[in-house]
Design an enzyme around this catalytic site. Structure first.
Site, PDB file in Angstrom:
ATOM      1  N   PHE A 166       0.855  -1.183   0.000  1.00  0.00           N
ATOM      2  CA  PHE A 166       0.000   0.000   0.000  1.00  0.00           C
ATOM      3  C   PHE A 166       0.891   1.234   0.000  1.00  0.00           C
ATOM      4  CE2 PHE A 166      -1.609  -3.332   2.978  1.00  0.00           C
ATOM      5  CZ  PHE A 166      -2.230  -4.069   1.987  1.00  0.00           C
ATOM      6  N   ASP A 188       2.363   4.392   0.496  1.00  0.00           N
ATOM      7  CA  ASP A 188       2.089   5.544   1.348  1.00  0.00           C
ATOM      8  C   ASP A 188       3.353   6.379   1.503  1.00  0.00           C
ATOM      9  OD1 ASP A 188       3.644   3.950   2.958  1.00  0.00           O
ATOM     10  OD2 ASP A 188       2.192   3.758   4.585  1.00  0.00           O
ATOM     11  N   ASP A 222       4.230  -5.644   3.584  1.00  0.00           N
ATOM     12  CA  ASP A 222       3.781  -4.311   3.968  1.00  0.00           C
ATOM     13  C   ASP A 222       3.729  -4.161   5.483  1.00  0.00           C
ATOM     14  OD1 ASP A 222       2.165  -1.803   2.582  1.00  0.00           O
ATOM     15  OD2 ASP A 222       1.465  -2.237   4.607  1.00  0.00           O
TER      16      ASP A 222
END
Length: 306
Positions: free
Chosen positions: A213, A215, A283
């Site tokens: 993810f 970010d 992650d």
């Protein structure tokens, strides 16, 4: 999420501000001998969980709001997760679809037990309204029905989310090419999988299709490990806490190269150590590392997507 993998690779192969260092990537994989340290979902103990549809509603609202903490040096993800949890514990109807459509900025702050304006507060309120409206209009007011419609497919759930909720459409344009990253839509699937331990609302037969993810924490960790190398100009901007504009080549490269690098790490673990590792596991490990080392310099971008 082949469109995420493919477009991230497209960016990485053309990037001019960010480079993936293959030798440092291999060193990092060798240092853990291909065994990714296990990190449990909710290792911080901050999330709401009751084993039913209300947990799904909580996670969907949480991930609708899960972006852009950095302009407030004291605000972190924990405040968002634990604030919504406390509100639900006091009032189990707090996240009902009709209520979500009515919240104002000050009411959202009260919901989160936060005393001052939130970063991008107007956008957060707008997205709450969008979630409430679309859930009520198309899914009987319940995020659980959204999940049921996916028929245990992570890819299908992400497609349903991005089709019905514009605020989750995490796209960028890079050198005339569309890039898909879908951070918040993917993390909703991952949160369901982690919370329900791969069963019930968290059962997805294609959970391996998810990427990491993208970010601001994961890139900071990959940079610390030497896997991501930034141009001197970009390095100076990040280290000086100068904003990197949303949609800029630099910002897209940081996020896309992070996805690409972790995919390469997974491939190397499989080929060298004969182990299958999920992107979710990668992650969680990298994100937990970043949380424990919160002083790592990260890029600063005002974005509703992460």
């Amino acid at each position: 999420m082949e469109e995420v993998r493919a477009t991230a690779a497209w960016v990485a192969n053309r990037a001019t501000h960010v480079m993936v260092d293959s030798s440092e990537l291999e060193k990092a994989v060798d240092s853990i001998q291909g065994s990714v340290p296990k990190v449990e979902w909710d290792f911080e103990g901050i999330h709401y969980f009751d084993g039913g549809p209300l947990t799904v509603q909580y996670l969907f609202v949480l991930d609708a709001l899960n972006f852009c903490f950095w302009p407030d040096e004291e605000l972190i993800y924990d405040h968002l997760a634990s604030g919504l949890k406390a509100s639900l514990q006091k009032d189990k109807y707090a996240l009902d679809a009709n209520r979500l459509q009515m919240y104002t900025g000050p009411q959202l702050r009260e919901l989160l037990n936060w005393s001052r304006p939130l970063p991008l507060e107007e956008e957060r309120v707008r997205l709450l309204h969008e979630v409430g409206l679309e859930l009520e209009r198309n899914f009987g007011g319940e995020a659980a029905n959204l999940v049921k419609a996916s028929k245990n497919s992570a890819a299908s759930l992400i497609s349903i989310i991005t089709r019905n909720f514009p605020g989750f459409r995490d796209h960028s344009l890079y050198k005339g090419h569309q890039v898909f990253l879908y951070k918040r839509a993917q993390i909703f699937v991952a949160d369901l999988w982690g919370a329900f331990k791969g069963e019930g609302y968290g059962k997805f037969n294609d959970i391996s299709s998810l990427t990491i993810f993208a970010d601001y924490i994961i890139p900071a960790v990959l940079r610390q490990l030497g896997i991501l190398k930034y141009s001197s100009t970009l390095s100076d901007s990040i280290d000086s806490k100068i904003e990197v504009c949303a949609g800029s080549e630099e910002e897209v490269e940081i996020r896309a190269c992070s996805v690409y690098a972790v995919e390469k790490m997974r491939e190397l673990i499989k080929s060298k150590f004969k182990k299958q590792v999920l992107s979710i596991e990668m992650d969680l490990w990298l994100w937990a590392y970043g949380v424990r080392n919160s002083a790592l310099p990260h890029h600063r971008t005002l974005s509703i997507y992460y």
